[in-house]
Design an enzyme around this catalytic site. Structure first.
Site, PDB file in Angstrom:
ATOM      1  N   SER A   1       7.429 -15.604 -42.367  1.00  0.00           N
ATOM      2  CA  SER A   1       6.700 -15.755 -41.111  1.00  0.00           C
ATOM      3  C   SER A   1       5.989 -17.107 -41.102  1.00  0.00           C
ATOM      4  O   SER A   1       5.136 -17.365 -41.957  1.00  0.00           O
ATOM      5  CB  SER A   1       5.685 -14.627 -40.955  1.00  0.00           C
ATOM      6  OG  SER A   1       6.336 -13.374 -40.887  1.00  0.00           O
TER       7      SER A   1
ATOM      8  N   ARG B   1      -4.495 -12.415 -44.897  1.00  0.00           N
ATOM      9  CA  ARG B   1      -3.720 -13.546 -45.405  1.00  0.00           C
ATOM     10  C   ARG B   1      -4.610 -14.647 -45.995  1.00  0.00           C
ATOM     11  O   ARG B   1      -4.315 -15.838 -45.888  1.00  0.00           O
ATOM     12  CB  ARG B   1      -2.827 -14.155 -44.314  1.00  0.00           C
ATOM     13  CG  ARG B   1      -1.808 -13.193 -43.744  1.00  0.00           C
ATOM     14  CD  ARG B   1      -0.802 -12.708 -44.806  1.00  0.00           C
ATOM     15  NE  ARG B   1       0.085 -11.732 -44.201  1.00  0.00           N
ATOM     16  CZ  ARG B   1      -0.170 -10.422 -44.152  1.00  0.00           C
ATOM     17  NH1 ARG B   1      -1.265  -9.934 -44.714  1.00  0.00           N
ATOM     18  NH2 ARG B   1       0.665  -9.592 -43.579  1.00  0.00           N
TER      19      ARG B   1
ATOM     20  N   GLU C   1       1.392 -20.356 -41.658  1.00  0.00           N
ATOM     21  CA  GLU C   1       1.141 -19.570 -42.861  1.00  0.00           C
ATOM     22  C   GLU C   1       1.557 -20.299 -44.130  1.00  0.00           C
ATOM     23  O   GLU C   1       0.871 -20.212 -45.146  1.00  0.00           O
ATOM     24  CB  GLU C   1       1.856 -18.220 -42.756  1.00  0.00           C
ATOM     25  CG  GLU C   1       1.547 -17.283 -43.906  1.00  0.00           C
ATOM     26  CD  GLU C   1       2.007 -15.860 -43.649  1.00  0.00           C
ATOM     27  OE1 GLU C   1       2.400 -15.181 -44.611  1.00  0.00           O
ATOM     28  OE2 GLU C   1       1.964 -15.416 -42.491  1.00  0.00           O
TER      29      GLU C   1
END
Length: 378
Positions: A255, A167, A366
């Protein structure tokens, strides 16, 4: 080359349906126009937010005191495509991501089928190296063409320079590294993404157990491309991770926390039953297929969703109310329709602190936070 200027409220431009007004909203239909808006804002010292699909943003209720620019280009330029060499394509940053995945499945191009249903634009995909169900976009990216806000020029960054990891990427690090002068838009504004995909009727090897069970195949086996896309979409819908205008469980930023990556020693403190996954190296082994690199024996990834649930925050936590955890997935924070960003951030802070107090692990958000922070005590 055109730039359409108008007024806007970020609640209308984000999947959370949250965020206040902006000083100036601009839509551009060419790379040159996008660069010009960015260049002018930076030269004037004006705050800048480059917006994709709005699916990875949490914006303050006060809005954004600067220019918000959105690339509205779409399409796919096929540079080469054959059964032996696969397909080499170039995609403008504004192209809808899931529509691109659908096109690859229709064309028999292998490498992103498990990334079906992820909302947002193609330009955002390499920034956080989007991934799901055993695939990451870094496995197919060959180049990313950017506007470098520091050097004031267009650059083409090859795979070897993009520093992909879980990520993250060079692009994202320019935003989040300590001391970075950039924000909420990274130093590198994505203009175009180059991809190299293999040709075939079957998917990449299925490595994610949940997906393998859904498809009825063994780990490491392949499945028809379309079957993989349909299975992934079904799994995501069951978790409220496919946008639905009538389902508040999908009014989220996906998320909210990344899965923690722990040093092997720290991972030994995880309780019995906590998931443990291998962590792959930051550099893919090749760019011509969905490779995720080799497993790093010194790192362990665990599940943020598992930690959240076992810290006492189950699905729907916060209900009844304006914001809550999704009733379908404990990793999604949702706006039930009457919420505010302040309430959502307060909920995220409560969950983060609860997990830290229970397990000694601090979850990291995130989405990009604009005008708000989980570290603020307000």
């Amino acid at each position: 080359m055109t730039a359409d200027v108008r007024t806007a409220v970020l609640a209308d431009l984000t999947t959370l349906r949250l965020g206040g007004p902006v000083s100036r909203y601009v839509e551009t239909d060419s790379a040159d126009a996008l660069v010009e808006v960015v260049r002018a804002a930076d030269a004037a010292g004006e705050p800048l937010l480059v917006l994709g699909g709005g699916s990875n943003l949490v914006v303050a209720d006060d809005g954004f005191p600067g220019v918000v620019v959105r690339d509205v280009r779409s399409g796919v330029e096929v540079e080469a495509a054959d059964s032996c060499g696969g397909a080499s394509i170039r995609v403008p940053a504004g192209q809808d991501w899931d529509a691109l995945v659908a096109r690859t499945v229709d064309e028999g191009w292998v490498g992103v089928e498990a990334l079906s249903g992820i909302p947002g634009s193609t330009g955002a995909a390499p920034v956080q190296n989007i991934g799901a169900y055993g695939q990451e976009v870094s496995g197919v990216i060959s180049t990313v063409r950017v506007w470098d806000r520091e050097r004031l020029r267009v650059r083409t960054l090859p795979l070897v320079d993009l520093q992909f990891g879980y990520r993250t990427s060079l692009l994202k690090r320019s935003l989040v590294d300590p001391g970075s002068p950039w924000g909420p838009t990274p130093r590198y504004v994505v203009l175009e993404v180059g991809m190299q995909l293999r040709s075939g009727d079957l998917s990449a090897p299925v490595v994610y157990p949940e997906l393998a069970r859904r498809l009825g195949v063994a780990i490491g086996e392949r499945a028809p491309l379309r079957a993989v896309r349909e299975a992934v979409l079904a799994l995501r819908r069951g978790k409220g991770m496919v946008l639905d205008a009538v389902d508040p469980d999908t009014w989220s930023a996906g998320s909210f926390f990344t899965n923690p990556v722990l040093a092997e020693g720290q991972a030994t403190t995880l309780p019995d039953g906590a998931p443990r996954f291998g962590v792959r190296t930051s550099r893919p082994e090749r760019s011509t297929g969905p490779s995720l690199g080799a497993v790093d024996p010194g790192l362990v990834k665990t599940s943020a969703a598992w930690l959240i649930e076992h810290a006492g925050f189950g699905k729907g936590f916060g209900l009844p109310g304006a914001v809550s955890l999704s009733t379908k997935h404990s990793l999604a924070l949702t706006n039930r329709g009457e919420g505010s960003t302040a309430e959502l951030v307060a909920l995220a802070r409560t969950i983060r602190d609860g997990v830290r107090d229970t397990f000694g692990i601090t979850l990291e958000p995130e989405p990009v936070l604009v005008g708000v922070s989980l570290d603020d005590a307000a």
